[in-house]
Motif scaffolding. Sequence first.
Motif, PDB file in Angstrom:
ATOM      1  N   GLY A 146      -2.584  -8.649   4.295  1.00 17.03           N
ATOM      2  CA  GLY A 146      -2.776  -7.317   4.862  1.00 17.03           C
ATOM      3  C   GLY A 146      -4.214  -6.931   5.115  1.00 17.03           C
ATOM      4  O   GLY A 146      -4.504  -5.757   5.388  1.00 17.03           O
ATOM      5  N   GLU A 191      -4.338   0.033  -6.151  1.00 15.71           N
ATOM      6  CA  GLU A 191      -3.729   1.199  -5.514  1.00 15.71           C
ATOM      7  C   GLU A 191      -3.653   2.376  -6.474  1.00 15.71           C
ATOM      8  O   GLU A 191      -3.894   3.523  -6.098  1.00 15.71           O
ATOM      9  CB  GLU A 191      -2.329   0.835  -5.000  1.00 15.71           C
ATOM     10  N   ARG A 205       0.699  -5.858  -3.130  1.00 15.21           N
ATOM     11  CA  ARG A 205       0.074  -4.774  -2.349  1.00 15.21           C
ATOM     12  C   ARG A 205       1.003  -3.599  -2.095  1.00 15.21           C
ATOM     13  O   ARG A 205       0.571  -2.456  -2.059  1.00 15.21           O
ATOM     14  CB  ARG A 205      -0.445  -5.309  -1.008  1.00 15.21           C
ATOM     15  N   GLU A 206       2.301  -3.860  -1.892  1.00 14.18           N
ATOM     16  CA  GLU A 206       3.211  -2.774  -1.558  1.00 14.18           C
ATOM     17  C   GLU A 206       4.027  -2.300  -2.752  1.00 14.18           C
ATOM     18  O   GLU A 206       4.813  -1.367  -2.624  1.00 14.18           O
ATOM     19  CB  GLU A 206       4.166  -3.233  -0.441  1.00 14.18           C
ATOM     20  N   SER A 250       3.683   1.496  -3.877  1.00 15.75           N
ATOM     21  CA  SER A 250       4.203   2.518  -2.968  1.00 15.75           C
ATOM     22  C   SER A 250       5.695   2.368  -2.700  1.00 15.75           C
ATOM     23  O   SER A 250       6.303   3.260  -2.112  1.00 15.75           O
ATOM     24  CB  SER A 250       3.442   2.460  -1.635  1.00 15.75           C
ATOM     25  N   GLU A 251       6.311   1.262  -3.112  1.00 18.70           N
ATOM     26  CA  GLU A 251       7.729   1.046  -2.836  1.00 18.70           C
ATOM     27  C   GLU A 251       8.604   1.971  -3.668  1.00 18.70           C
ATOM     28  O   GLU A 251       8.351   2.202  -4.852  1.00 18.70           O
ATOM     29  CB  GLU A 251       8.109  -0.414  -3.134  1.00 18.70           C
TER      30      GLU A 251
END
Length: 551
Positions: free
Chosen positions: A520, A217, A172-173, A176-177
């Motif tokens: 999340g 995403e 999930r992250e 964007s990391e």
Amino acid sequence: MDELLGLAEENNGDPVYKNTDMDMDVFYRAGETHQGIPTYTPRLLSIDMQGALGSLRASGSLYEGVPSLDASSVVTWKGKSTKHVSEPHKKNLFLQSLEDEDESLSYCNELAGGIEDNQTQEDKDKQCVDCLENGVEFWTDYSKVHFHPQSLFELNGLWRGPHEFNNYGTGREVFSECLQGEEISTRLRFFVEECDHMQGFQFIVDDSGGFSSVAAEFLEQISDEYRNIPILLYAARGPDSYTNIPSWKASMSKNLHDAISFSRLSSFCNLMVPLGLPSLSQSDASRFLCVDDAKPFHTSAVYAAALHSISLPFRMMLPGPSANSELIAGALDIGTMTQMLSGQAWQNMVTILDMAMPSPLIGERNEVGLHRSLRSLTPNIAEGSEDRRGVETMVIHGALLSGGSRASIHQVKNSIEYGYQNQAIRPLFSHLSTSLCPLPIPLPFPSIFGNRIGGYGEILEEPIFGVRARGSLGVSSIPMATRLRSSKAILPFIEKRLADIRKLGTARGSYGVELLQSWGFQKDEVDDMAEGLAKMAHALKDQPEISSDSD
């Protein structure tokens, strides 16, 4: 497509490849290196883990590699430093042969255990094929295409093994990391901005693990930035994603992942095509093939062939003075196809992909069987379901007559129409795209063709004695038939994910509620996803039937 480019340039090659009326610039782009050398590379953005490119550099093979940073040049660091360098992957025999095509194969000889200087080209090709059949580790091991430096992106920080990067929460992250999402979007923009006309995006994702959330995403960002550009999404997975589930909790996690992944991905595309059977080798789609489910080299070749075929209409020349109606028919762009398949009253954006590899011969004995030979590559569907409100687009190319010669565009059209006339229930609407050009089989294609497939993909009445599987050295081309269809046959696929999200993700006291929170997702989000799946299933169930005497 790369093989087609090479065949078109052969002086004494098959005329069917000389003028296909295909616009290769749809998926390929012309450019040049810093030294002014012309290049022709795919319009591709590939996102994978670090180390997934094997012997290929992330910058591709057309440009010099970026020099590594010497620790002594970092003047702000006064402490000790250590250097860790991993051994680069060695190029296999096939990749070495590409580099040494016009030179001696001395390095290949060393890898192969010694090849005599007087060895024939046929022997060398056989050793390359055997090398791939028994030693493929990365998709780059069998790729003979040059890539633009903007094409290959490796995600930083994914040091876990691929089997641990196996659920929606783990990815999930990632997008964007460390500004990785920004870099990926910049690379996409590079290809978009040089296009004169954007048909749309073809997006392929392995949705069985963490890359599903990375894709979601990215798709969300694409749909926001390019609002009027259609997105055709293939959600693909291999047979190994259905096996090796060690416990009840792991099974529950997988079922929840599938439900969440499907809900999220489908919300950011115009058309979604689930792709990948639990066992390709045991399916009807492999009737004339010899596929080893344990080898992604085998299974991915079948799915790639299907995607190549179903996308042919996107690069066909549009009707007009420049297009030859004797070579192709039925050109479509991505937007027209997605609107055709998803624009029904039920707003069904999930379609089924069917394939016949090879497609059967066209003749008096097979007039009813061409479209009936298609078998699904989409899992969890209602097999044999007939749908009066179904909509489909079919692609047939390189079809052969019972005598072995190539069928004309007119003969293919007549065969399909005759077959539907002898069928009790036919789709509400059917579109046909066809081309004389078959699917060429390049040298690194795996040996997956059974002993009843001839040199041009014809289905033989008797098997070839003493042969189990054939590859590119015995089969030069294959006639293909593929079909995308919007049908209520997809209902079991949707209902399975709806049932799982309700039972495991929203029911009070369910362990899945806690798991989804760790990924999340709050309860309201999960409820909204369940409601969306319920509406999708309800719309498919409640479509009124068309009376049999309807026009």
